[in-house]
Scaffold this active site. Structure first.
Site, PDB file in Angstrom:
ATOM      1  N   ARG A   1      11.257  16.491 -23.533  1.00  0.00           N
ATOM      2  CA  ARG A   1      12.351  16.515 -24.501  1.00  0.00           C
ATOM      3  C   ARG A   1      12.523  17.952 -24.997  1.00  0.00           C
ATOM      4  O   ARG A   1      11.546  18.665 -25.200  1.00  0.00           O
ATOM      5  CB  ARG A   1      12.051  15.605 -25.689  1.00  0.00           C
ATOM      6  CG  ARG A   1      12.167  14.130 -25.359  1.00  0.00           C
ATOM      7  CD  ARG A   1      11.942  13.250 -26.565  1.00  0.00           C
ATOM      8  NE  ARG A   1      10.563  13.287 -27.011  1.00  0.00           N
ATOM      9  CZ  ARG A   1      10.120  13.962 -28.050  1.00  0.00           C
ATOM     10  NH1 ARG A   1      10.951  14.676 -28.794  1.00  0.00           N
ATOM     11  NH2 ARG A   1       8.843  13.952 -28.377  1.00  0.00           N
TER      12      ARG A   1
ATOM     13  N   LYS B   1      14.950   7.271 -27.287  1.00  0.00           N
ATOM     14  CA  LYS B   1      14.830   8.035 -28.530  1.00  0.00           C
ATOM     15  C   LYS B   1      16.201   8.210 -29.211  1.00  0.00           C
ATOM     16  O   LYS B   1      16.305   8.159 -30.431  1.00  0.00           O
ATOM     17  CB  LYS B   1      14.222   9.404 -28.257  1.00  0.00           C
ATOM     18  CG  LYS B   1      12.872   9.360 -27.568  1.00  0.00           C
ATOM     19  CD  LYS B   1      11.844   8.679 -28.398  1.00  0.00           C
ATOM     20  CE  LYS B   1      10.460   8.827 -27.755  1.00  0.00           C
ATOM     21  NZ  LYS B   1       9.450   8.077 -28.504  1.00  0.00           N
TER      22      LYS B   1
ATOM     23  N   HIS C   1       9.095   4.674 -34.987  1.00  0.00           N
ATOM     24  CA  HIS C   1       8.395   5.136 -33.787  1.00  0.00           C
ATOM     25  C   HIS C   1       7.003   4.496 -33.793  1.00  0.00           C
ATOM     26  O   HIS C   1       6.008   5.164 -34.054  1.00  0.00           O
ATOM     27  CB  HIS C   1       8.318   6.668 -33.856  1.00  0.00           C
ATOM     28  CG  HIS C   1       7.822   7.325 -32.609  1.00  0.00           C
ATOM     29  ND1 HIS C   1       7.266   8.573 -32.607  1.00  0.00           N
ATOM     30  CD2 HIS C   1       7.795   6.919 -31.327  1.00  0.00           C
ATOM     31  CE1 HIS C   1       6.929   8.915 -31.373  1.00  0.00           C
ATOM     32  NE2 HIS C   1       7.229   7.920 -30.574  1.00  0.00           N
TER      33      HIS C   1
ATOM     34  N   GLY D   1      -2.816   8.264 -28.445  1.00  0.00           N
ATOM     35  CA  GLY D   1      -3.208   7.019 -27.781  1.00  0.00           C
ATOM     36  C   GLY D   1      -2.474   5.770 -28.249  1.00  0.00           C
ATOM     37  O   GLY D   1      -3.046   4.691 -28.286  1.00  0.00           O
TER      38      GLY D   1
ATOM     39  N   THR E   1       0.032   4.130 -26.734  1.00  0.00           N
ATOM     40  CA  THR E   1       0.200   3.170 -25.637  1.00  0.00           C
ATOM     41  C   THR E   1      -1.138   2.484 -25.337  1.00  0.00           C
ATOM     42  O   THR E   1      -1.187   1.276 -25.114  1.00  0.00           O
ATOM     43  CB  THR E   1       0.739   3.891 -24.388  1.00  0.00           C
ATOM     44  OG1 THR E   1       1.975   4.518 -24.749  1.00  0.00           O
ATOM     45  CG2 THR E   1       0.987   2.923 -23.251  1.00  0.00           C
ATOM     46  N   ASN E   2      -2.222   3.253 -25.351  1.00  0.00           N
ATOM     47  CA  ASN E   2      -3.535   2.668 -25.055  1.00  0.00           C
ATOM     48  C   ASN E   2      -3.926   1.628 -26.102  1.00  0.00           C
ATOM     49  O   ASN E   2      -4.462   0.576 -25.765  1.00  0.00           O
ATOM     50  CB  ASN E   2      -4.609   3.757 -24.983  1.00  0.00           C
ATOM     51  CG  ASN E   2      -4.335   4.750 -23.867  1.00  0.00           C
ATOM     52  OD1 ASN E   2      -3.472   4.523 -23.024  1.00  0.00           O
ATOM     53  ND2 ASN E   2      -5.057   5.849 -23.864  1.00  0.00           N
TER      54      ASN E   2
ATOM     55  N   ASP F   1       6.174   1.842 -28.255  1.00  0.00           N
ATOM     56  CA  ASP F   1       6.846   3.069 -28.715  1.00  0.00           C
ATOM     57  C   ASP F   1       7.804   2.874 -29.893  1.00  0.00           C
ATOM     58  O   ASP F   1       7.895   3.743 -30.739  1.00  0.00           O
ATOM     59  CB  ASP F   1       7.596   3.706 -27.543  1.00  0.00           C
ATOM     60  CG  ASP F   1       7.945   5.167 -27.768  1.00  0.00           C
ATOM     61  OD1 ASP F   1       7.113   5.881 -28.360  1.00  0.00           O
ATOM     62  OD2 ASP F   1       9.041   5.595 -27.374  1.00  0.00           O
TER      63      ASP F   1
ATOM     64  N   SER G   1       4.061  14.183 -16.872  1.00  0.00           N
ATOM     65  CA  SER G   1       4.564  13.274 -15.835  1.00  0.00           C
ATOM     66  C   SER G   1       4.513  11.845 -16.373  1.00  0.00           C
ATOM     67  O   SER G   1       3.722  11.527 -17.260  1.00  0.00           O
ATOM     68  CB  SER G   1       3.742  13.410 -14.557  1.00  0.00           C
ATOM     69  OG  SER G   1       2.364  13.291 -14.836  1.00  0.00           O
ATOM     70  N   ARG G   2       5.377  11.006 -15.829  1.00  0.00           N
ATOM     71  CA  ARG G   2       5.614   9.700 -16.454  1.00  0.00           C
ATOM     72  C   ARG G   2       5.658   8.569 -15.442  1.00  0.00           C
ATOM     73  O   ARG G   2       5.871   8.779 -14.246  1.00  0.00           O
ATOM     74  CB  ARG G   2       6.980   9.739 -17.162  1.00  0.00           C
ATOM     75  CG  ARG G   2       7.069  10.765 -18.276  1.00  0.00           C
ATOM     76  CD  ARG G   2       6.616  10.170 -19.560  1.00  0.00           C
ATOM     77  NE  ARG G   2       6.534  11.139 -20.654  1.00  0.00           N
ATOM     78  CZ  ARG G   2       6.567  10.785 -21.932  1.00  0.00           C
ATOM     79  NH1 ARG G   2       6.721   9.529 -22.280  1.00  0.00           N
ATOM     80  NH2 ARG G   2       6.436  11.691 -22.874  1.00  0.00           N
TER      81      ARG G   2
ATOM     82  N   TYR H   1     -11.297   3.742 -27.854  1.00  0.00           N
ATOM     83  CA  TYR H   1     -10.917   2.730 -26.852  1.00  0.00           C
ATOM     84  C   TYR H   1     -10.976   1.318 -27.461  1.00  0.00           C
ATOM     85  O   TYR H   1     -10.514   1.105 -28.578  1.00  0.00           O
ATOM     86  CB  TYR H   1     -11.785   2.834 -25.600  1.00  0.00           C
ATOM     87  CG  TYR H   1     -11.681   4.188 -24.921  1.00  0.00           C
ATOM     88  CD1 TYR H   1     -10.483   4.595 -24.329  1.00  0.00           C
ATOM     89  CD2 TYR H   1     -12.765   5.062 -24.892  1.00  0.00           C
ATOM     90  CE1 TYR H   1     -10.369   5.839 -23.712  1.00  0.00           C
ATOM     91  CE2 TYR H   1     -12.658   6.306 -24.280  1.00  0.00           C
ATOM     92  CZ  TYR H   1     -11.456   6.681 -23.693  1.00  0.00           C
ATOM     93  OH  TYR H   1     -11.354   7.902 -23.096  1.00  0.00           O
ATOM     94  N   GLY H   2     -11.590   0.391 -26.729  1.00  0.00           N
ATOM     95  CA  GLY H   2     -11.643  -1.001 -27.173  1.00  0.00           C
ATOM     96  C   GLY H   2     -12.337  -1.173 -28.520  1.00  0.00           C
ATOM     97  O   GLY H   2     -12.031  -2.107 -29.275  1.00  0.00           O
TER      98      GLY H   2
ATOM     99  N   ASN I   1     -11.864   0.264 -31.094  1.00  0.00           N
ATOM    100  CA  ASN I   1     -10.910   0.344 -32.207  1.00  0.00           C
ATOM    101  C   ASN I   1     -10.581  -1.045 -32.762  1.00  0.00           C
ATOM    102  O   ASN I   1     -10.104  -1.180 -33.887  1.00  0.00           O
ATOM    103  CB  ASN I   1      -9.619   1.046 -31.758  1.00  0.00           C
ATOM    104  CG  ASN I   1      -9.862   2.514 -31.448  1.00  0.00           C
ATOM    105  OD1 ASN I   1     -10.838   3.092 -31.923  1.00  0.00           O
ATOM    106  ND2 ASN I   1      -8.995   3.126 -30.656  1.00  0.00           N
TER     107      ASN I   1
END
Ligand code: OXD
Ligand code: MN
Length: 593
Positions: free
Chosen positions: A72, A209, A229, A254, A256-257, A280, A377-378, A502-503, A505
């Site tokens: 962006r 967005k 967001h 993180g 998305t994770n 998102d 990269s996506r 990670y998990g 959380n």
């Protein structure tokens, strides 16, 4: 059948744009599988996308952008309102008159020799009170194919326009992909978006967005809801009851994770399960029950590839095994893809994101390591691929939100988790959110960037008014979600992370939900409620003694320093900052004395 007034208006706008851009042909996108297949073939033929290994990655494609068009471009992104004040101090502003003139000159004839595609799309379930309709005109098949994943496209959407008339007018042309003539323009007063000279997702998938945050935040202000967001996730408790949370983090924290978390071994016995609603964007409304309900307006993920692997996000690794578009990743000799931080061995060779032969260790003329994949990269993948996709995704009513979580990356200062004292204090916590650069960046360590509610680049109006709007929403909620702050990134003196992340959380999410249900303990500190050592369930986690109290500790001196940064930030809004936030600032200062 004759067009009604609404359809006539839609077609008149398309004609106006076609007169400006002068495409050779206009093609309507109908959302059918047949048309999609035809477009994929055409796009492969033109070289815009390429097939990946059909056995290992069925229905997957690779696309490469031009090297200067990989992210962006915030400095070329504008909010175009009559009054500059309405864009506020955190946005770039241009008058609508100047913006239309400037971009109009660039759009003129930009689609000569090309096809203009008409994409009618819905953000959110078609026909839901929550949803918004847009129509994107574009000369890029890549955009069409991505929009088919990220939004709901087709005849049903046209029927909504026919019935209600209202839609966001989105015009995109890749033109010459010239960064010097690139503009991403938002006209909230005209419900219009213009994007020209880019082919990068965040600039050109105008439902994301541009519509879902910058334009929608304006609509939300007017209509009394929130466009945020935020990820949305459901946590199925051991008794089968699902509770939902929404969470906002700046990039690289993180989000998305977290939305796809796998319960850790120790808590697995309890029977927790995570349901992903979105990673998102959250649109949230006050319902008749006085609670906040949310939908994810998107139908897909447009995620960052580097760092995604079977440890950081095993669910996403399964999601992107089919019908996915990869952008700017490394192409392996077997027609599959790779990126830095992916699973398995580093490939011995491949074709890098710029289409050049690549092998590990290659350096550029300055001796800098050349990465196989672009750092931004996506992958674009449908939510329906996701093993943890929520069964409530199509629900017109969304999901009820029990907790709102803000977060940042702070090596010190912010404890693992704390709960705000009330809604107004929670808005203060969100408004003062910040992230630090990591220790890896020598010399920059500790540099704090404020990113209120992770909306700094996405709030389409004056952020002072945005904070006021948040405060007003709180006044209308009779059953408000509680507001929390988390920090997974606190380190010890040697710079080592104190929390495994990670998990694990989920242990923090468990405490958060228990606080919402009034079953978890906490201690009141100057900054809010913090769990005591025994308030988090640490079953099965080998955790050094004393680490939890380090994670929960609050250093008053450090917080007093933080107050100075907050003051500077708030002063930037002048009189537009709601007095309630200054009041929260003063109260916090008093509590820290
Ligand atoms: C995104 C972003 O791409 O926040 O989601 O930049
Ligand atoms: Mn985002």
């Amino acid at each position: 059948m004759q067009d009604n007034e609404n359809m006539k208006k839609l077609k008149a706008w398309i004609k106006e744009c076609a007169d400006l851009c002068q495409p050779d042909e206009i093609v309507w996108i109908d959302g059918t599988e047949e048309q999609k297949k035809r477009l994929e073939k055409e796009s492969v033929r033109s070289g815009e996308i390429m097939h990946l290994n059909k056995k290992k990655l069925p229905g997957c494609f690779l696309h490469r952008t031009v090297p200067n068009d990989v992210a962006r471009t915030e400095h070329l992104t504008f909010i175009c309102t009559k009054n500059k004040r309405d864009a506020g101090p955190t946005n770039n502003w241009m008058s609508p008159q100047e913006a239309y003139k400037k971009a109009g000159d660039i759009f003129k004839g930009s689609m000569k020799g090309r096809i203009m595609y008409v994409i009618p799309f819905s953000m959110g379930p078609v026909g839901s009170e929550f949803s918004k309709i847009g129509v994107e005109l574009t000369d890029s098949i890549y955009v069409v194919l991505n929009m088919l994943i990220m939004t709901k496209v087709g005849q049903l959407v046209l029927e909504q326009i026919e019935k209600h008339g209202e839609f966001t007018k989105c015009l995109h042309s890749k033109a010459e992909l010239d960064i010097n003539k690139r503009l991403i323009l938002h006209f909230p007063e005209d419900n219009t978006i213009w994007s020209v000279n880019s082919g990068y997702g965040g600039n050109v998938l105008l439902g994301k967005k541009c519509l879902s945050l910058r334009i929608a935040s304006n609509q939300a202000l007017k209509e009394g809801w929130l466009a945020e967001h935020m990820l949305i996730m459901g946590i199925e408790e051991p008794n089968g009851h699902v509770e939902y949370v929404a969470a906002a983090f700046p990039s690289a924290c993180g989000k998305t994770n977290l939305a796809m978390l796998i319960p850790p071994q120790g808590l697995k016995k309890k029977g927790y399960r995570i349901w992903t609603v979105g990673d998102d964007i959250a649109w949230m409304r006050i319902d008749t029950d006085g609670s906040l309900w949310a939908i994810n307006p998107e139908s897909g993920f447009f995620g960052v590839a580097p760092g995604t692997n079977s440890k950081s996000n095993p669910t996403m690794m399964k999601t992107i095994k089919k019908n996915t578009i990869f952008t700017n990743v490394l192409l392996k000799p077997d027609g599959t893809v790779w990126w830095e931080g992916c699973d398995g061995k580093v490939p011995e060779k491949g074709i890098d994101w710029q289409g050049r032969p690549w092998k590990p260790g290659l350096t550029d003329e300055n001796g800098k390591l050349i990465t196989g994949a672009n750092p931004n990269s996506r992958f674009t993948a449908p939510i329906s691929n996701c093993p943890s996709a929520s069964f409530r995704l199509q629900h017109h009513h969304g999901v009820p939100i029990s907790a709102i979580i803000f977060g940042g990356r702070r090596a010190s200062l912010a404890p693992l988790v704390y709960e705000s004292l009330n809604w107004q204090h929670g808005v203060f916590v969100g408004a003062t959110m910040a992230s630090e650069r990591t220790a890896a960046q020598v010399g920059k360590q500790g540099e704090v960037r404020r990113d209120p509610m992770a909306m700094l680049p996405f709030c389409g109006y004056n952020m002072g008014d945005y904070f006021k709007h948040w405060l007003n929403i709180g006044k209308k909620l009779t059953n408000p979600p509680r507001i929390f702050h988390v920090n997974w990134f606190r380190t010890d003196k040697k710079g080592k992370f104190l929390w495994p992340g990670y998990g694990e959380n989920l242990r923090v999410l468990e405490w958060i939900l228990d606080r919402c249900n009034r079953t978890a303990g906490a201690v009141k500190t100057p900054i809010g409620f913090v769990p005591k050592v025994n308030d988090l369930d640490m079953t099965g986690l080998d955790f050094p003694k004393g680490a939890l109290s380090k994670l929960a500790s609050i250093d008053k001196k450090e917080w007093r320093q933080e107050l100075e940064g907050i003051k500077d930030f708030f002063e930037g809004f002048g009189n537009d900052l709601p007095k309630e936030l200054w009041q929260e600032y003063e109260e916090l200062a008093k509590r820290l004395r």
